[in-house]
Enzyme design. Structure first.
Site, PDB file in Angstrom:
ATOM      1  CD  GLU A 120       2.972  -1.306   7.773  1.00 15.30           C
ATOM      2  OE1 GLU A 120       3.066  -1.442   9.002  1.00 15.30           O
ATOM      3  OE2 GLU A 120       3.138  -0.216   7.202  1.00 15.30           O
ATOM      4  CD  GLU A 121       2.272   3.263   5.883  1.00 14.20           C
ATOM      5  OE1 GLU A 121       2.098   3.664   7.038  1.00 14.20           O
ATOM      6  OE2 GLU A 121       3.385   3.266   5.322  1.00 14.20           O
ATOM      7  CG  HIS A 177       5.339   7.843   6.446  1.00 13.14           C
ATOM      8  ND1 HIS A 177       4.303   7.646   7.327  1.00 13.14           N
ATOM      9  CD2 HIS A 177       5.692   6.599   6.029  1.00 13.14           C
ATOM     10  CE1 HIS A 177       4.055   6.345   7.445  1.00 13.14           C
ATOM     11  NE2 HIS A 177       4.899   5.694   6.666  1.00 13.14           N
ATOM     12  CG  ASP A 190      -0.249  -0.197   2.531  1.00 13.61           C
ATOM     13  OD1 ASP A 190       0.730  -0.991   2.586  1.00 13.61           O
ATOM     14  OD2 ASP A 190      -0.647   0.438   3.529  1.00 13.61           O
TER      15      ASP A 190
HETATM   16 ZN   LIG Z   1       4.890   3.729   6.530  1.00 14.32          ZN
HETATM   17 ZN   LIG Z   2       6.212   1.111   5.531  1.00 12.61          ZN
END
Ligand SMILES: [Zn+2]
Ligand SMILES: [Zn+2]
Length: 436
Positions: A168-169, A397, A110
Site C-alpha cells: 500500500e505504501e 509513520h 506492508d
Molecule cells: Zn502509511
Molecule cells: Zn497505512
C-alpha cells in the site's frame, strides 16, 4: 469506472439498505451475541498474530511470511484462498450458507522503512523496518473478522472476499503493486463484488470512528522539475545561466498556483519536498532538480494545477534562457466513499459505538490506494481510533507509533457488523436469490 453489472448489484444493495426501516437491517440480537462470543474465542490468538506480524515486518511486495501466515489460518477453514495475487497478496472468499450478494473487505500488509523506537516487548526484529502505519493491525483485524464470520457461515447471506494486499505504501522502484494491481489481477471479480470496505487506524481515541461521505483522501501525484542552466565561474554569472536562481523563482511562483489560482473551497496542496543542484560554492549551477507532491480532491484541480505548474516552469525558465524537464506522475486517486453506502452504514456504526463516537470528518490530504478498489465497486472507508487513554497522539509513520490493542477486537466487531448488515440489506430486496 464501475462495470454495469456491479452497478446494478450496488444500486440494489444501497436501495435495500436505504429503504429498510430503522433497525430492520441490524444484526439480530442472537447473531450479535454470537459475534461477541466468537470474538472472545479468538481475540487472544488475533492479538498474538498481530504481535507476530509486528515483530516480523516486511516491506511492500515482500510480505511473504505475513501472507503465508494469513493463508495458513484461512485455508483449513474452507475459505477459497488465492495466494500470490499482485505479488504477495492473499484473496480469501468465504461463501455463506445462504444466497446473497458478494462484498469485500481489504487489509494492507506492508511495513515501512522506519527504525522502531517504541521499546515494546514485541517490537520489530527486523532492523530498519517497522509497522509504523498500523498495517499489522489492519491485517489482524481483517483476519480476525474472517475467523468470526467463518463461524457464522451457515447463516451468512452471500459471500465476503477478504483481501490482504501488498505494497500500500508503494511498490519498490521499478515494480508494480498495491491495490491497483490487485484489481487488475481480478481480486474483486470472482465473485464480482458490489461493495468494498476498508479502514485505517488513526491516532484518535479508541472507540471512535471517523469518516467522510464523499472524498476521504486526496489524489496524490508526484512531480520532478529539472532546471537546465549553463555553468560558469561563480564570479562571472553573466557568462552562465544560473539554475539555482531560476529554481528559487520557480519554487516561489509555484506557491501561488494553489493560493491564487484554485478555488479556496476545493482544497489542494502543492509541496516542493526536495531541491538539489550545484556542485561547488563558486560555480554557477547548470542543473537543479525539484521533487514534490500535489494533493487534490477534484479532477478539475488536478488538471488545472498540472497545467499551471508546467506554465510556471516554462515561462520562468524561458525568461532566463534556461531549459527544463517537467515530469508529472499521477498517483493514487482520491478515495471516494459512496455517499449512499456511507449513509446506509452510519446507523450500524452509531448502534455499535454511540452517536458521539461516530465522527463525520473532513477529507484528509493523505494518499491511500484503496481508491483503486473503491473505483471498481462502491466503497466505504473509515478511520479507526487506536489511541489509548492517556496515550499521546503519536502520528502514523513515526518510530514511536503504538496503537492500543483494545482497538483490535473492537475493529473486528465493527467490521463483522458492517459486513453482515451490508449483506442482509441487499438480501432483503433480492429475496432468496442472488442478484448475480
Ligand atoms: Zn502509511
Ligand atoms: Zn497505512
Amino acid at each position: 469506472m464501475i462495470p454495469k453489472s456491479r452497478l446494478i448489484a450496488a444500486v440494489l444493495i444501497l436501495a435495500a439498505l436505504a429503504g429498510a426501516p430503522p433497525g430492520a437491517r441490524a444484526v439480530d440480537p442472537k447473531t450479535s451475541k454470537k459475534i461477541d462470543a466468537e470474538i472472545e474465542k479468538v481475540r487472544a490468538e488475533v492479538v498474538k498474530i498481530r504481535r507476530f506480524i509486528h515483530m516480523n515486518p516486511e516491506l511492500g511486495n515482500r510480505e511473504v511470511e505475513t501472507a503465508r501466515l494469513i493463508a495458513s489460518k484461512l485455508q483449513p477453514l474452507g475459505f477459497e484462498v488465492r495466494t500470490g495475487v499482485a505479488k504477495t497478496g492473499v484473496v480469501a472468499v468465504l461463501r455463506g450458507g445462504q444466497p446473497g450478494p458478494a462484498i469485500a473487505v481489504r487489509a494492507d500488509m506492508d511495513a515501512l522503512p522506519v527504525q522502531e523506537a517504541t521499546g515494546l516487548p514485541y517490537k520489530s526484529l527486523n532492523p530498519g523496518v517497522m509497522h509504523a502505519c498500523g498495517h499489522d493491525v489492519h491485517s489482524s483485524v481483517v483476519l480476525g473478522t474472517a475467523l468470526v464470520l467463518s463461524a457464522l457461515k451457515t447463516g451468512l447471506k452471500g459471500s465476503v472476499t477478504f483481501l490482504f494486499q501488498p505494497a500500500e505504501e508503494g511498490a519498490p522502484e521499478g515494480e508494480e503493486g498495491g491495490a491497483e494491481l490487485m484489481v487488475r489481477e481480478g481480486a474483486l471479480d470472482s465473485p464480482p463484488v458490489s461493495a468494498v470496505f476498508g479502514f485505517h487506524v488513526w491516532p484518535e481515541p479508541v472507540g471512535q470512528v471517523l469518516f467522510a461521505a464523499g472524498n476521504v483522501t486526496a489524489a496524490a501525484d508526484s512531480f520532478n522539475i529539472t532546471v537546465k542552466g549553463r555553468s560558469a565561474h561563480g564570479a562571472r554569472p553573466q557568462e552562465g545561466v544560473d539554475a539555482v536562481v531560476i529554481a528559487a523563482e520557480i519554487v516561489t511562483a509555484l506557491q501561488t498556483v494553489v493560493s491564487r489560482a484554485t478555488d479556496p473551497t476545493d482544497p489542494a496542496v502543492l509541496t516542493v519536498g526536495t531541491i538539489a543542484g550545484g556542485s561547488r560554492r563558486n560555480i554557477i549551477a547548470d542543473r537543479v532538480v525539484l521533487e514534490g507532491t500535489v494533493r487534490t480532491l477534484s479532477e478539475t484541480n488536478q488538471k488545472k494545477i498540472r497545467g499551471l505548474m508546467e506554465s510556471v516552469v516554462r515561462n520562468i525558465t524561458g525568461i532566463y534562457g534556461a531549459g527544463y524537464e517537467f515530469e508529472y506522475k499521477p498517483g493514487n486517486p482520491s478515495v471516494f466513499n459512496n455517499p449512499e453506502l456511507a449513509a446506509a452504514m452510519t446507523p450500524t456504526l452509531v448502534r455499535l459505538l454511540g452517536k458521539d463516537k461516530v465522527v463525520e470528518w473532513k477529507p484528509q490530504m493523505i494518499a491511500e490506494d484503496f481508491a483503486f478498489l473503491a473505483r471498481k465497486a462502491p466503497g466505504f472507508y473509515f478511520f479507526l481510533g487506536v489511541r489509548g487513554p492517556g496515550q499521546p497522539a503519536t502520528p502514523l509513520h513515526s518510530p514511536g507509533f503504538n496503537p492500543d490493542e483494545k482497538a483490535i477486537p473492537l475493529g473486528m466487531r465493527i467490521l463483522s457488523h458492517l459486513l453482515i448488515d451490508a449483506l442482509e440489506g441487499q438480501s432483503a430486496i433480492a429475496g432468496s436469490g442472488s442478484v448475480f
